[in-house]
Design a protein around this motif. Sequence first.
Motif, mmCIF file in Angstrom:
data_model
loop_
_atom_site.group_PDB
_atom_site.id
_atom_site.type_symbol
_atom_site.label_atom_id
_atom_site.label_comp_id
_atom_site.label_asym_id
_atom_site.label_seq_id
_atom_site.Cartn_x
_atom_site.Cartn_y
_atom_site.Cartn_z
ATOM 1 N N ASP A 96 -42.813 -30.914 36.106
ATOM 2 C CA ASP A 96 -43.958 -30.000 36.175
ATOM 3 C C ASP A 96 -43.575 -28.546 35.889
ATOM 4 N N TRP A 97 -42.293 -28.296 35.647
ATOM 5 C CA TRP A 97 -41.880 -26.928 35.322
ATOM 6 C C TRP A 97 -42.472 -26.517 33.975
ATOM 7 N N LYS A 98 -42.726 -25.243 33.825
ATOM 8 C CA LYS A 98 -43.221 -24.718 32.557
ATOM 9 C C LYS A 98 -42.025 -24.336 31.682
ATOM 10 N N TRP A 99 -41.432 -25.353 31.082
ATOM 11 C CA TRP A 99 -40.224 -25.168 30.290
ATOM 12 C C TRP A 99 -40.498 -24.303 29.059
ATOM 13 N N GLU A 100 -39.559 -23.440 28.760
ATOM 14 C CA GLU A 100 -39.609 -22.642 27.544
ATOM 15 C C GLU A 100 -38.215 -22.640 26.920
ATOM 16 N N VAL A 101 -38.160 -22.796 25.602
ATOM 17 C CA VAL A 101 -36.883 -22.828 24.887
ATOM 18 C C VAL A 101 -36.964 -21.882 23.698
ATOM 19 N N ASN A 102 -36.070 -20.908 23.656
ATOM 20 C CA ASN A 102 -36.074 -19.934 22.573
ATOM 21 C C ASN A 102 -34.647 -19.647 22.106
ATOM 22 N N VAL A 103 -34.562 -19.037 20.936
ATOM 23 C CA VAL A 103 -33.274 -18.691 20.337
ATOM 24 C C VAL A 103 -33.289 -17.213 19.977
ATOM 25 N N GLN A 104 -32.209 -16.530 20.334
ATOM 26 C CA GLN A 104 -32.084 -15.111 19.997
ATOM 27 C C GLN A 104 -30.949 -14.900 19.010
ATOM 28 N N THR A 105 -31.241 -14.195 17.927
ATOM 29 C CA THR A 105 -30.223 -13.885 16.933
ATOM 30 C C THR A 105 -29.366 -12.722 17.422
ATOM 31 N N THR A 106 -28.129 -13.000 17.686
ATOM 32 C CA THR A 106 -27.176 -12.006 18.170
ATOM 33 C C THR A 106 -25.771 -12.561 18.013
ATOM 34 N N ASP A 107 -24.788 -11.670 17.910
ATOM 35 C CA ASP A 107 -23.397 -12.116 17.814
ATOM 36 C C ASP A 107 -22.834 -12.556 19.159
ATOM 37 N N ASP A 108 -23.523 -12.226 20.246
ATOM 38 C CA ASP A 108 -23.035 -12.592 21.576
ATOM 39 C C ASP A 108 -22.924 -14.109 21.710
ATOM 40 N N VAL A 109 -21.867 -14.547 22.359
ATOM 41 C CA VAL A 109 -21.667 -15.972 22.626
ATOM 42 C C VAL A 109 -22.210 -16.250 24.019
ATOM 43 N N ASN A 110 -23.456 -16.723 24.084
ATOM 44 C CA ASN A 110 -24.069 -16.882 25.396
ATOM 45 C C ASN A 110 -25.272 -17.818 25.326
ATOM 46 N N ALA A 111 -25.690 -18.276 26.491
ATOM 47 C CA ALA A 111 -26.901 -19.066 26.683
ATOM 48 C C ALA A 111 -27.222 -19.010 28.167
ATOM 49 N N TYR A 112 -28.468 -19.247 28.505
ATOM 50 C CA TYR A 112 -28.826 -19.268 29.924
ATOM 51 C C TYR A 112 -30.109 -20.061 30.126
ATOM 52 N N CYS A 113 -30.328 -20.469 31.358
ATOM 53 C CA CYS A 113 -31.593 -21.069 31.769
ATOM 54 C C CYS A 113 -31.976 -20.430 33.092
ATOM 55 N N MET A 114 -33.002 -19.601 33.057
ATOM 56 C CA MET A 114 -33.476 -18.953 34.274
ATOM 57 C C MET A 114 -34.237 -19.951 35.147
ATOM 58 N N PRO A 115 -34.439 -19.630 36.435
ATOM 59 C CA PRO A 115 -35.193 -20.524 37.317
ATOM 60 C C PRO A 115 -36.531 -20.941 36.717
ATOM 61 N N GLY A 116 -36.893 -22.196 36.939
ATOM 62 C CA GLY A 116 -38.155 -22.696 36.428
ATOM 63 C C GLY A 116 -38.103 -23.200 35.007
ATOM 64 N N GLY A 117 -36.907 -23.208 34.386
ATOM 65 C CA GLY A 117 -36.757 -23.806 33.064
ATOM 66 C C GLY A 117 -36.930 -22.868 31.888
ATOM 67 N N LYS A 118 -36.480 -21.617 32.030
ATOM 68 C CA LYS A 118 -36.610 -20.631 30.951
ATOM 69 C C LYS A 118 -35.284 -20.533 30.190
ATOM 70 N N ILE A 119 -35.208 -21.245 29.056
ATOM 71 C CA ILE A 119 -33.953 -21.392 28.314
ATOM 72 C C ILE A 119 -33.869 -20.397 27.161
ATOM 73 N N MET A 120 -32.675 -19.842 26.967
ATOM 74 C CA MET A 120 -32.390 -19.009 25.796
ATOM 75 C C MET A 120 -31.001 -19.358 25.277
ATOM 76 N N VAL A 121 -30.901 -19.572 23.978
ATOM 77 C CA VAL A 121 -29.608 -19.823 23.333
ATOM 78 C C VAL A 121 -29.376 -18.719 22.315
ATOM 79 N N TYR A 122 -28.188 -18.117 22.333
ATOM 80 C CA TYR A 122 -27.830 -17.074 21.379
ATOM 81 C C TYR A 122 -27.159 -17.705 20.165
ATOM 82 N N THR A 123 -27.517 -17.197 18.986
ATOM 83 C CA THR A 123 -26.947 -17.764 17.762
ATOM 84 C C THR A 123 -25.438 -17.572 17.673
ATOM 85 N N GLY A 124 -24.920 -16.523 18.319
ATOM 86 C CA GLY A 124 -23.479 -16.292 18.296
ATOM 87 C C GLY A 124 -22.700 -17.443 18.885
#
Length: 268
Positions: A96-124
């Motif tokens: 029932d979480w309101k999942w969101e998945v997005n991609v950010q263009t950046t050289d940083d090597v990172n990814a995260y998932c905030m509480p409640g299913g808020k995902i971000m993956v960095y292209t780096g």
Amino acid sequence: MRSFHKVLIAGIAVLAAGCQTVQTTQPGAIGVERKQHMLVSEADVEKGAQVAYQQELDKAKQKGALNADKNTYDRVQTISRRLIPQTTVFRPDAADWKWEVNVQTTDDVNAYCMPGGKIMVYTGLIEQLHATDAELAAVIGHEIAHALREHSRERLSRAYAQQLALTGIALATGAGDMTMELANQVAAVTFTLPHSREQEAEADRVGLELMARAGYDPNASITLWQKMGKLGGSKSEFFSTHPSSDSRIKDLQANVPKVAGLYEAARR
């Protein structure tokens, strides 16, 4: 002096009244069973996470860096859509979480998932590691595991407990309001403060099971961290909140056999 002790005791009572011992997830095949002490409500943390995540989306949009490459965006979406349904093994309410998945263009090597299913993956992370789909699933699964286990809420609760001498006394004496800027605090624990070794081990193990159930080779979690080690912490934002070590690779190697059957079943 006696009055000070009365105030301190009152502050401790306020803290204790709000503290809960919770079982955030089911153990799964991997066997993560630790109970956690929470002082902050799940609902409040998720509200703060939504605000913090939206701020990050807005920043990326302003830079033209949000979901800019369709192929990469579709790839991350496809992997995430295979992982997310597996979360109900650990938490039925995650459906029932309101999942969101997005991609950010950046050289940083990172990814995260905030509480409640808020995902971000960095292209780096994808580009500098030359990550395979399975290795990317290992990263996303690991980040989802942090959200399932409510590690951000746990870290905020620990921070609140450390403020007892100030906030508890203030409440006991009526000296001000205890309003917290949860959005800023969620952002801080996401981008700045490192996870504890205990939390990292839990995220590794839960993420390992998620990827195996989704049909991704769990051995890719090992090659992922080997690549991370070769990249070097100074080049990776991921290391600021997810410290690497040989011990985590050994722990993953020890736990892969526990989920190997799940991976084989998912491939049939």
